[in-house]
Scaffold this active site. Structure first.
Site, mmCIF file in Angstrom:
data_model
loop_
_atom_site.group_PDB
_atom_site.id
_atom_site.type_symbol
_atom_site.label_atom_id
_atom_site.label_comp_id
_atom_site.label_asym_id
_atom_site.label_seq_id
_atom_site.Cartn_x
_atom_site.Cartn_y
_atom_site.Cartn_z
ATOM 1 N N TYR A 74 -2.469 -49.187 -25.775
ATOM 2 C CA TYR A 74 -3.404 -48.949 -24.677
ATOM 3 C C TYR A 74 -3.252 -49.844 -23.456
ATOM 4 O O TYR A 74 -4.000 -49.695 -22.504
ATOM 5 C CB TYR A 74 -4.843 -48.976 -25.170
ATOM 6 N N GLU A 127 -10.716 -44.083 -22.272
ATOM 7 C CA GLU A 127 -10.000 -44.021 -23.550
ATOM 8 C C GLU A 127 -10.956 -44.280 -24.704
ATOM 9 O O GLU A 127 -11.944 -44.978 -24.529
ATOM 10 C CB GLU A 127 -8.930 -45.135 -23.605
ATOM 11 N N LYS A 174 -20.246 -49.046 -25.549
ATOM 12 C CA LYS A 174 -20.337 -49.091 -27.016
ATOM 13 C C LYS A 174 -21.263 -48.009 -27.559
ATOM 14 O O LYS A 174 -22.346 -47.786 -27.020
ATOM 15 C CB LYS A 174 -20.876 -50.459 -27.449
ATOM 16 N N CYS A 218 -19.073 -35.648 -69.325
ATOM 17 C CA CYS A 218 -19.832 -34.891 -70.310
ATOM 18 C C CYS A 218 -18.921 -33.800 -70.846
ATOM 19 O O CYS A 218 -18.447 -32.963 -70.086
ATOM 20 C CB CYS A 218 -21.075 -34.267 -69.671
ATOM 21 N N ASP A 276 -11.431 -48.717 -33.346
ATOM 22 C CA ASP A 276 -11.995 -49.811 -34.136
ATOM 23 C C ASP A 276 -10.953 -50.282 -35.141
ATOM 24 O O ASP A 276 -10.939 -49.872 -36.297
ATOM 25 C CB ASP A 276 -13.253 -49.323 -34.848
ATOM 26 N N CYS A 335 -27.707 -32.788 -70.284
ATOM 27 C CA CYS A 335 -27.808 -32.057 -71.548
ATOM 28 C C CYS A 335 -27.895 -32.972 -72.770
ATOM 29 O O CYS A 335 -28.043 -32.490 -73.893
ATOM 30 C CB CYS A 335 -26.638 -31.082 -71.697
ATOM 31 N N CYS A 394 -23.480 -27.329 -70.486
ATOM 32 C CA CYS A 394 -24.315 -28.331 -69.814
ATOM 33 C C CYS A 394 -24.935 -27.732 -68.542
ATOM 34 O O CYS A 394 -24.213 -27.261 -67.664
ATOM 35 C CB CYS A 394 -23.452 -29.543 -69.483
ATOM 36 N N CYS A 454 -25.253 -37.610 -71.582
ATOM 37 C CA CYS A 454 -25.322 -36.835 -70.346
ATOM 38 C C CYS A 454 -26.775 -36.747 -69.861
ATOM 39 O O CYS A 454 -27.646 -36.322 -70.619
ATOM 40 C CB CYS A 454 -24.757 -35.440 -70.579
ATOM 41 N N LYS A 476 -12.304 -46.280 -27.723
ATOM 42 C CA LYS A 476 -12.181 -47.680 -28.144
ATOM 43 C C LYS A 476 -11.950 -47.663 -29.649
ATOM 44 O O LYS A 476 -12.865 -47.405 -30.427
ATOM 45 C CB LYS A 476 -13.435 -48.474 -27.787
HETATM 46 S S1 IVH Z 1 -8.164 -52.756 -23.380
HETATM 47 C C1 IVH Z 1 -8.629 -56.150 -20.811
HETATM 48 N N1 IVH Z 1 -8.330 -50.439 -24.584
HETATM 49 O O1 IVH Z 1 -11.240 -53.768 -27.945
HETATM 50 C C2 IVH Z 1 -8.184 -55.081 -21.704
HETATM 51 N N2 IVH Z 1 -8.992 -52.383 -25.786
HETATM 52 O O2 IVH Z 1 -13.248 -55.761 -26.935
HETATM 53 C C3 IVH Z 1 -8.446 -55.392 -23.121
HETATM 54 N N3 IVH Z 1 -9.718 -51.951 -28.079
HETATM 55 O O3 IVH Z 1 -9.374 -56.709 -28.203
HETATM 56 C C4 IVH Z 1 -8.190 -54.356 -24.058
HETATM 57 N N4 IVH Z 1 -9.408 -49.768 -28.035
HETATM 58 O O4 IVH Z 1 -8.791 -54.796 -29.755
HETATM 59 C C5 IVH Z 1 -8.524 -51.760 -24.687
HETATM 60 N N5 IVH Z 1 -8.392 -48.327 -25.539
HETATM 61 C C6 IVH Z 1 -8.588 -49.646 -25.636
HETATM 62 C C7 IVH Z 1 -9.067 -50.257 -26.816
HETATM 63 C C8 IVH Z 1 -9.260 -51.630 -26.848
HETATM 64 C C9 IVH Z 1 -9.785 -50.808 -28.767
HETATM 65 C C10 IVH Z 1 -10.117 -53.284 -28.596
HETATM 66 C C11 IVH Z 1 -9.067 -54.355 -28.461
HETATM 67 C C12 IVH Z 1 -9.705 -55.466 -27.691
HETATM 68 C C13 IVH Z 1 -11.151 -55.173 -27.860
HETATM 69 C C14 IVH Z 1 -11.918 -55.672 -26.673
#
Ligand code: IVH
Length: 681
Positions: free
Chosen positions: A233, A121, A321, A433, A125, A418, A439, A415, A123
């Site tokens: 998730y 999946e 990451k 301007c 942010d 010009c 210009c 400006c 991750k």
């Molecule tokens: S699973 C043990 N799935 O990442 C399972 N976390 O570093 C824990 N996060 O606190 C979470 N996308 O805020 C999971 N697809 C995803 C995620 C996800 C973002 C974040 C979440 C968690 C942090 C862990």
């Protein structure tokens, strides 16, 4: 002897690192106001963990390494999580990923990691959230906090439209805790910040911060105004259902109306995981939300239980990451650029830095207020952020690195191109301007825009050439392009007969265009591709648009009073009207279609209704929409029996499913590009 010295030095260094890490954790989690980039923090944190590992005797249970996140503030009620909200182990290379798979083999049996299924999946942010549904009704929402105790943010979460207040569908468990990430989409983030800057409010630092701050508003009416989104998730507590796999949980989530990420995949074996991680990274810049990696999870829940946890981190999950989208660098200078409409915007010149996959040396600063708000000084170290396909932003100054007597930047009064005295445009908080047609900087930007891909698309007329033509006094405005002769072009430096002929041909070809392209090319303020297409669709040709007053213009979809006034003013301006007439006299033309000239049914896609879904990679969705509309198609937001064609990119979900059910033809982006190429003049 040496040992004691080393030990004493290590203890001092540990104390220093612990204090620093605790400080930055507080800034990040409690104040939502980080001072350093995530990457810098990760380095600090890793250094602390490494030193602790080397000196186990100096370990203290209160070290910040033992607690990710920080204590909740006492303004919201505390919520004890029934099951702790865990963190993830992270890796950043294929080798580290392989090590994880080997550890799985060690526990499940040799070779198992290549045989079992994983879910992979994005991750997201954002900010982690726990949603508790009792008998299908949302009864409590809590932040993660330190993983054991979070904050009760139910009132705020209830304002988020993407989160169902009641679950739908069958077999909803008596109690269900859905966990996921609340985030702000990149486009929403920019829209919100543009509006905030225009009205003099503080913009969000980045989408993650904005999401965290919005969720922790004490007044939920403020949260309601923030564009929050969510992906679910994982499940926490479940009473009355025992799923077998994580995939099954996610599937049930979507059935119950909980939003899951469409890029989630179920893959088998380690090699497929590596492919997923690479594919997702390739898609990262095109996504409309920020991701900082991929999360890989053993799919089978019995296998998950067998693998278990080590200190708050499951052995069955891993975060891969990606490189950070934040970095710090030095602000070399601030320059002032004059845009197509005369707006003078400051641009930060930066020492080049690699961020979000590219080298960045400029960042936008929006307007003069922004320089003041950030308190930028020459030579400052600044934190920049670049995500998605967007211009990098300066987030903040790293004050601790500021040099003594660092000088402020002065706002220009004339400006830079010009020399005309600048005027303050109150309505838009910009300095402008007023020398619109004379210009040089505005002339250049106007011609560039006129020739750009979504406008007249004049091949071979690049930046440098426009500059040269202006410098040689061969052109003043867009219409002059069509008066150029092959001899004049061939005489320019680095241009020969061949390239001159090519340009003349390209200019000739561009004369036959579409009304939306022509309108867009004129560079009317606030009229982008989508508005140009809507105007062409609504009115009976160019003359009708030119004659329309504000009231008539406001009848067009998406045209409000401000845009309508801009359009009316543009055509009422004798100088602009002369340019339009000039272009028409020079032979610019477009096929009349749709309502134009009453020859309904002439445009190639007349009567068709298209739906775009999923991510488009080669072009923006607004571009695809505008080009389809220019060909006569309607572009709708949802699939119905009336839909004639669906374009599905990666991540397409329910719309694609519906199209398949209704047996509506589906094509991918490559198919769309091919089709556009066939049909466009
Ligand atoms: S699973 C043990 N799935 O990442 C399972 N976390 O570093 C824990 N996060 O606190 C979470 N996308 O805020 C999971 N697809 C995803 C995620 C996800 C973002 C974040 C979440 C968690 C942090 C862990």
């Amino acid at each position: 002897m040496a040992d004691t010295v080393d030990r004493r030095a290590a203890a001092a260094e540990l104390a220093r690192l612990r204090e620093l890490v605790a400080h930055h954790l507080h800034r990040y989690h409690v104040l939502d106001d980080p001072e350093i980039s995530d990457a810098d923090f990760d380095r600090l944190f890793d250094a602390l963990r490494e030193l602790e590992a080397q000196h186990p005797d100096l370990f203290t249970p209160d070290s910040p390494s033992q607690r990710v996140g920080a204590a909740p503030q006492d303004r919201f009620a505390s919520v004890a999580h029934e099951l702790p909200m865990l963190s993830l182990d992270k890796c950043t290379s294929g080798e580290e990923l392989d090590e994880w798979l080997r550890r799985i083999d060690d526990r499940l049996g040799a070779g198992r990691a290549q045989q079992i299924s994983f879910t992979a999946e994005p991750k997201i942010d954002g900010v982690a959230i726990s949603l508790l549904y009792t008998d299908g009704v949302l009864t409590r929402a809590a932040t993660r906090g330190d993983g054991e105790t979070g904050e009760d943010v139910t009132a705020n979460v209830r304002t988020i439209e993407q989160i169902p207040l009641r679950l739908t569908g069958d077999n909803v468990p008596a109690r269900l805790e859905a966990r996921g990430e609340i985030y702000i989409a990149i486009a929403d983030f920019h829209r919100f910040n543009e509006a905030a800057i225009k009205s003099g409010d503080k913009p969000m630092v980045n989408p993650r911060n904005g999401a965290a701050g919005s969720l922790r508003q004490l007044d939920s009416r403020l949260t309601a105004q923030r564009p929050l989104s969510m992906f679910c998730y994982s499940a926490g507590v479940i009473d009355g259902w025992s799923p077998d796999s994580h995939w099954q949980v996610l599937d049930a989530f979507s059935d119950w109306g909980l939003r899951t990420n469409p890029l989630t995949a179920r893959v088998q074996g380690g090699d497929a995981l590596t492919r997923y991680v690479d594919d997702l990274l390739a898609q990262r810049a095109g996504l409309d939300y920020e991701i900082d990696g991929a999360v890989l999870k053993v799919d089978d829940l019995a296998a998950q239980r067998q693998l278990g946890n080590v200190t708050r981190r499951p052995r069955w999950a891993m975060a891969y990451k990606y490189p950070s989208e934040e970095a710090s660098t030095r602000l070399v200078d601030v320059e002032f650029q004059v845009g197509r409409t005369g707006a003078v915007t400051p641009v930060a010149r930066l020492e080049p830095v690699f961020v979000g996959g590219v080298t960045v040396s400029n960042a936008t600063l929006h307007n003069m207020d922004e320089i003041e708000r950030l308190d930028l000084r020459r030579g400052d170290t600044v934190l920049i952020h670049r995500a998605g396909d967007v211009i990098p932003q300066v987030m903040r100054v790293v004050m601790s690195e500021r040099q003594k007597r660092a000088r402020r930047f002065k706002a220009p009064t004339v400006c830079p191109s010009c020399g005309t005295a600048l005027v303050f445009d109150d309505e838009e908080v910009v300095v402008r301007c007023p020398n619109a047609l004379g210009c040089p900087a505005q002339q250049k930007e106007r011609i560039r825009h006129f020739a750009s891909r979504l406008a007249l698309d004049i091949e071979g007329l690049g930046d440098k050439l426009v500059e040269l033509l202006l410098a040689e006094d061969l052109i003043d405005g867009p219409a002059d392009l069509f008066r150029l002769t092959a001899e004049q072009i061939a005489a320019l430096p680095r241009m020969g007969d061949k390239s001159a002929d090519n340009l003349i041909n390209a200019l000739e070809r561009s004369k036959t265009t579409t009304l939306p392209r022509f309108l867009y090319a004129l560079g009317i303020r606030e009229v982008g591709e989508a508005t140009a297409a809507a105007l062409a669709e609504h009115f009976d040709g160019l003359d009708a648009i030119r004659a329309a007053d504000v009231a008539a213009l406001e009848e067009v979809d998406d045209v409000g009073p401000i845009v309508a006034a801009k359009i009316e003013a543009f055509f009422a301006d004798p100088a602009q009207a002369a340019v339009v007439d000039d272009l028409l006299a020079l032979g610019l033309n477009w096929p009349a279609h749709g309502k134009q000239g009453g020859t309904a049914g002439d445009a190639p896609l007349d009567g068709e209704t298209w739906v775009l879904t999923g991510t488009l990679e080669a072009m923006k969705r607004t571009e695809a929409k505008a080009r389809l509309m220019a060909l006569g198609a309607k572009v709708a937001g949802s699939v119905s029996a009336k839909t004639t064609q669906v374009v599905a990119g990666p991540g397409a979900g329910s719309k694609l499913k519906k199209a398949t059910e209704l047996e509506i033809p589906v094509m991918d982006e490559a198919g769309l590009i091919e089709r556009l190429a066939e049909l466009e003049p």
